[in-house]
Design a protein around this motif. Structure first.
Motif, PDB file in Angstrom:
ATOM      1  N   GLY A 104       3.846  77.762  47.810  1.00 38.36           N
ATOM      2  CA  GLY A 104       4.425  77.798  46.466  1.00 38.36           C
ATOM      3  C   GLY A 104       5.617  76.888  46.299  1.00 38.36           C
ATOM      4  N   ILE A 105       6.211  76.481  47.408  1.00 41.02           N
ATOM      5  CA  ILE A 105       7.403  75.635  47.269  1.00 41.02           C
ATOM      6  C   ILE A 105       7.046  74.185  46.978  1.00 41.02           C
ATOM      7  N   GLY A 106       5.767  73.884  46.953  1.00 38.99           N
ATOM      8  CA  GLY A 106       5.354  72.526  46.649  1.00 38.99           C
ATOM      9  C   GLY A 106       4.635  71.915  47.831  1.00 38.99           C
ATOM     10  N   SER A 107       4.077  70.732  47.580  1.00 41.17           N
ATOM     11  CA  SER A 107       3.311  70.096  48.651  1.00 41.17           C
ATOM     12  C   SER A 107       4.034  68.861  49.152  1.00 41.17           C
ATOM     13  N   ASN A 108       3.575  68.338  50.262  1.00 41.86           N
ATOM     14  CA  ASN A 108       4.144  67.137  50.879  1.00 41.86           C
ATOM     15  C   ASN A 108       5.640  67.286  51.132  1.00 41.86           C
ATOM     16  N   LEU A 109       5.998  68.436  51.687  1.00 36.63           N
ATOM     17  CA  LEU A 109       7.417  68.681  51.923  1.00 36.63           C
ATOM     18  C   LEU A 109       7.731  68.697  53.410  1.00 36.63           C
ATOM     19  N   ILE A 110       8.904  68.198  53.728  1.00 31.82           N
ATOM     20  CA  ILE A 110       9.414  68.252  55.102  1.00 31.82           C
ATOM     21  C   ILE A 110      10.795  68.889  55.041  1.00 31.82           C
ATOM     22  N   ILE A 111      11.043  69.822  55.923  1.00 35.41           N
ATOM     23  CA  ILE A 111      12.320  70.549  55.902  1.00 35.41           C
ATOM     24  C   ILE A 111      13.208  70.008  57.017  1.00 35.41           C
ATOM     25  N   ILE A 112      14.440  69.750  56.686  1.00 39.49           N
ATOM     26  CA  ILE A 112      15.393  69.276  57.703  1.00 39.49           C
ATOM     27  C   ILE A 112      16.524  70.289  57.800  1.00 39.49           C
ATOM     28  N   ASN A 113      16.665  70.865  58.976  1.00 40.47           N
ATOM     29  CA  ASN A 113      17.738  71.830  59.219  1.00 40.47           C
ATOM     30  C   ASN A 113      18.746  71.213  60.173  1.00 40.47           C
ATOM     31  N   PRO A 114      20.030  71.478  59.969  1.00 40.34           N
ATOM     32  CA  PRO A 114      21.002  71.076  60.986  1.00 40.34           C
ATOM     33  C   PRO A 114      20.821  71.969  62.200  1.00 40.34           C
ATOM     34  N   THR A 115      20.952  71.441  63.375  1.00 41.87           N
ATOM     35  CA  THR A 115      20.775  72.285  64.545  1.00 41.87           C
ATOM     36  C   THR A 115      21.637  71.781  65.684  1.00 41.87           C
ATOM     37  N   ALA A 116      21.908  72.671  66.637  1.00 40.49           N
ATOM     38  CA  ALA A 116      22.684  72.254  67.803  1.00 40.49           C
ATOM     39  C   ALA A 116      21.871  71.230  68.570  1.00 40.49           C
ATOM     40  N   SER A 117      22.518  70.200  69.099  1.00 37.82           N
ATOM     41  CA  SER A 117      21.803  69.118  69.774  1.00 37.82           C
ATOM     42  C   SER A 117      21.404  69.505  71.188  1.00 37.82           C
ATOM     43  N   SER A 118      20.703  68.558  71.840  1.00 39.25           N
ATOM     44  CA  SER A 118      20.244  68.645  73.233  1.00 39.25           C
ATOM     45  C   SER A 118      19.445  69.894  73.537  1.00 39.25           C
ATOM     46  N   SER A 119      18.462  70.128  72.710  1.00 44.12           N
ATOM     47  CA  SER A 119      17.556  71.224  73.007  1.00 44.12           C
ATOM     48  C   SER A 119      16.262  70.655  73.553  1.00 44.12           C
ATOM     49  N   SER A 120      15.687  71.324  74.518  1.00 46.19           N
ATOM     50  CA  SER A 120      14.426  70.836  75.085  1.00 46.19           C
ATOM     51  C   SER A 120      13.230  71.459  74.381  1.00 46.19           C
ATOM     52  N   SER A 121      13.454  72.530  73.627  1.00 42.62           N
ATOM     53  CA  SER A 121      12.316  73.180  72.987  1.00 42.62           C
ATOM     54  C   SER A 121      11.972  72.482  71.685  1.00 42.62           C
ATOM     55  N   LYS A 122      10.728  72.625  71.283  1.00 39.48           N
ATOM     56  CA  LYS A 122      10.274  71.944  70.074  1.00 39.48           C
ATOM     57  C   LYS A 122      10.966  72.529  68.840  1.00 39.48           C
ATOM     58  N   PHE A 123      10.966  73.860  68.787  1.00 40.69           N
ATOM     59  CA  PHE A 123      11.576  74.524  67.642  1.00 40.69           C
ATOM     60  C   PHE A 123      12.766  75.339  68.097  1.00 40.69           C
TER      61      PHE A 123
END
Lengths: 397, 237
Positions: free
Chosen positions: A37-56
């Protein structure tokens, strides 16, 4: 009556399993609808702590870390990319909104104009603010239906002024639907305002909590993601991708994560419900053992007139399976009925669009499991019946 | 034909051996109506259990229509009981909540390959032969004692057995119902069935044409009914 009581354990177990699987499916459908419902062709960018080895990894705010890297210059840089058509940005907070003597808790969401085009939020009345309102720090707002009801009752809120953190905001529109609530929260309790006002005057900051990027259909998703990564890393002065202070995720990623969470929850809850099936099975075995004793004379008679041990075993096994099968059928009907009731109640009183789902695999599973329980828990009583000595059985009192 | 030779049946309880049958020998020809009599504990019920393949002898020989019991496994015994034997019990042994039809049908359920229509015809014929057609759909539990025993006889007849075993069939009936039941058994005998009756009542034994008397597990006497009367026509006790 005794037959019904015998089946009760299975009925309750299957009802629970069907209800949970049905509600689990409805929840998945709901989440799917929310994300789509939020629309199509969307990419979400979140600020996050750096140097993480996990994908999410969770957004930085979840970890208690405030990352201030998503800023206006990032929006400008991203919008220079031909593949990107809009960069929605938001910042949010919690406060109380006041009108006259009325006040109510609200989530205020400061958004830029791209948010309005990228995310499917519509108004039932009034208008959206524009870039001029953002640039001029105009105190205008659109409010959700609960906010309107709590502050204005049945009066028309358009044109009236509410106060948030002692700042006046003129109501210019009413939000109409819950679509897009994944980003805006429950829109009923939301006040949407220009991002600049929320940042500078309510929070005293100059960064955003999330970007939602809308890209053109003709570009490949992975290409767009790589461009976003490159632009933001350049903008943030980062050379090592492992040290990126943002995380890019797509609707599919979100759907996958949320789908996994609801699936695991469904399986977990269904497993707990399945314990009651085992209890029901033990109940069946107990009653079947009583039945074997009560029908000892009948067993003796059947053997006298030609029934073999296998015939007797088969008869009691069939009775056990039939009992649990019908118990399962009643459980399916009850579970489906309760799920439908939940669907009616949630839609009528919950204010969200909830679908009714009765997964075919849940029904098949219930039928197979209930019959299997009858088979497993019927084996011992059936064996006892088959082994009875016909002479002793005939003279049993 | 039933041939019994030196039949022994011992029961062991806590290491104590009790001889219920201690070497019984006799022959019963097809079409006979034999009453087995004797005081309590004489072994007549044990003998009936062995003759009807519900139990196996400890030793001795038993041949039923050419089949030696020791050569048959439990499944074979069940098959012979189903196809060649009929049972009438003192306590009727009906399924009280089932209908007369369902009770009578029971032996046919364990015989493979009978079409439903034929099964229906056989059941209706058996019920008609005991005069209970109007009760065919009634619950067995709702019938009188005499009617229940007639249903049991219909059940014993339904598979056209060679031998009908009746264990004290009038024991739970009033004299009028008892007479009616004995008359039916007598009619079955006349129709060609072998009837083996266990009883302690001389009145019912008189319907037979031969009486085997047991005492302490041994054959006390084996003679036609006519030879068991005194000069005044009274039955010897």
């Amino acid at each position: 009556m005794r037959t019904f009581l015998t089946m009760l354990g299975i009925i309750i177990g299957i009802t629970s399993v069907i209800l949970l699987m049905s509600l689990g499916q409805s929840a998945q459908d709901y989440i799917l609808a929310q994300v789509q419902g939020i629309g199509s062709n969307l990419i979400i960018i979140n600020p996050t702590a750096s140097s993480s080895s996990s994908k999410f990894q969770p957004p930085s705010a979840v970890l208690g870390v405030i990352i201030k890297t998503l800023r206006d210059n990032d929006i400008a840089a991203l919008k220079r990319e031909p593949a990107i058509s809009a960069v929605a940005a938001e910042v949010r907070g919690i406060s109380r909104a006041v009108y006259g003597n009325n006040d109510t808790a609200v989530t205020y969401v400061g958004v830029n104009t791209d948010f309005i085009t990228a995310v499917n939020i519509t108004t039932s009345r009034g208008v959206w603010f524009d870039q001029n309102d953002i640039d001029s720090l105009n105190h205008v707002a659109l409010i959700g239906k609960n906010v309107a009801k709590n502050l204005f009752g049945s009066a028309d809120p358009i044109g009236k002024s509410i106060r948030i953190k002692n700042l006046p905001f003129q109501v210019i529109g009413l939000l109409s639907t819950n679509k897009g609530s994944l980003f805006a929260g429950d829109l009923s309790d939301v006040v949407i305002m220009p991002s600049s006002v929320a940042q500078k005057q309510l929070q005293g900051i100059d960064y955003y909590s999330v970007f939602i990027v809308k890209y053109n259909d003709r570009y490949d998703l992975n290409f767009v993601k790589s461009r976003i990564t490159e632009v933001l890393m350049t903008d943030h002065g980062i050379t090592d991708p492992n040290k990126a202070d943002f995380q890019i995720s797509t609707q599919d990623d979100l759907l996958s994560i949320l789908g996994n969470i609801t699936s695991i929850l469904s399986i977990f809850l269904t497993s707990i419900a399945a314990i009651s099936l085992v209890v029901g099975g033990i109940g069946i075995m107990n009653i079947m053992l009583v039945s074997v004793i009560e029908r000892t004379k009948e067993i003796g008679l059947r053997k006298a007139v030609g029934a073999t041990n296998s015939d007797i075993r088969l008869q009691f096994l069939c009775e056990s399976v039939i009992l649990t099968f019908f118990g399962g059928a009643i459980g399916i009907a009850l579970g489906a009925g309760l799920s439908y009731l939940a669907y009616v109640v949630v839609n009528k009183f919950g204010g969200i669009v909830w679908s009714f789902a009765l997964p075919l695999n849940a029904v098949l599973l219930a039928v197979i499991v209930s019959s299997f329980i009858g088979l497993v828990f019927g084996i011992y009583p059936a064996g006892k019946a088959a082994k009875k000595n016909p002479i002793e059985a005939l003279h049993y009192e | 034909m039933i041939i019994v030779k030196d039949l022994v049946k011992n029961y062991v309880d806590d290491g104590t051996v009790t001889a219920a049958l201690a070497g019984v020998t006799f022959t019963i020809n097809d079409g006979e109506f034999v009453a087995i009599m004797g005081p309590s504990g004489s072994g007549k019920s044990t003998l009936l259990n062995v003759l009807s393949f519900l139990d196996r002898p400890t030793s001795g020989e038993y041949s039923f229509n050419g089949k030696e019991i020791e050569e048959l496994n439990d499944q074979d015994l069940a098959r012979v009981r189903n196809k060649q034997m009929g049972f009438v019990f003192q306590s009727f042994n009906l399924l009280s909540r089932a209908t007369v039809y369902d009770n009578v049908e029971m032996p046919l359920l364990y015989e493979a390959g009978i079409p439903v229509s034929k099964r229906k015809a056989l059941v209706e014929k058996a019920i008609a032969s005991v005069g209970l057609t109007e009760k065919i759909a009634a619950e067995a539990g709702s019938l009188s004692g005499g009617q229940k025993q007639r249903v049991a006889i219909a059940r014993a007849l339904v598979n056209s057995p060679a031998v009908i075993f009746a264990d004290e069939p009038t024991g739970n009936l009033d004299s009028a119902s008892g007479a009616q039941v004995m008359q039916i058994l007598s009619d079955l005998h006349r129709a060609g069935h072998t009837v083996i009756l266990v009883t302690h009542e001389t009145y019912t034994a008189e319907f037979s044409n031969r009486i085997i008397r047991l005492r302490d597990g041994r054959l006390e006497s084996d003679a036609p009914v006519a030879k068991q009367r005194d000069g005044a026509g009274q039955f010897f006790k």
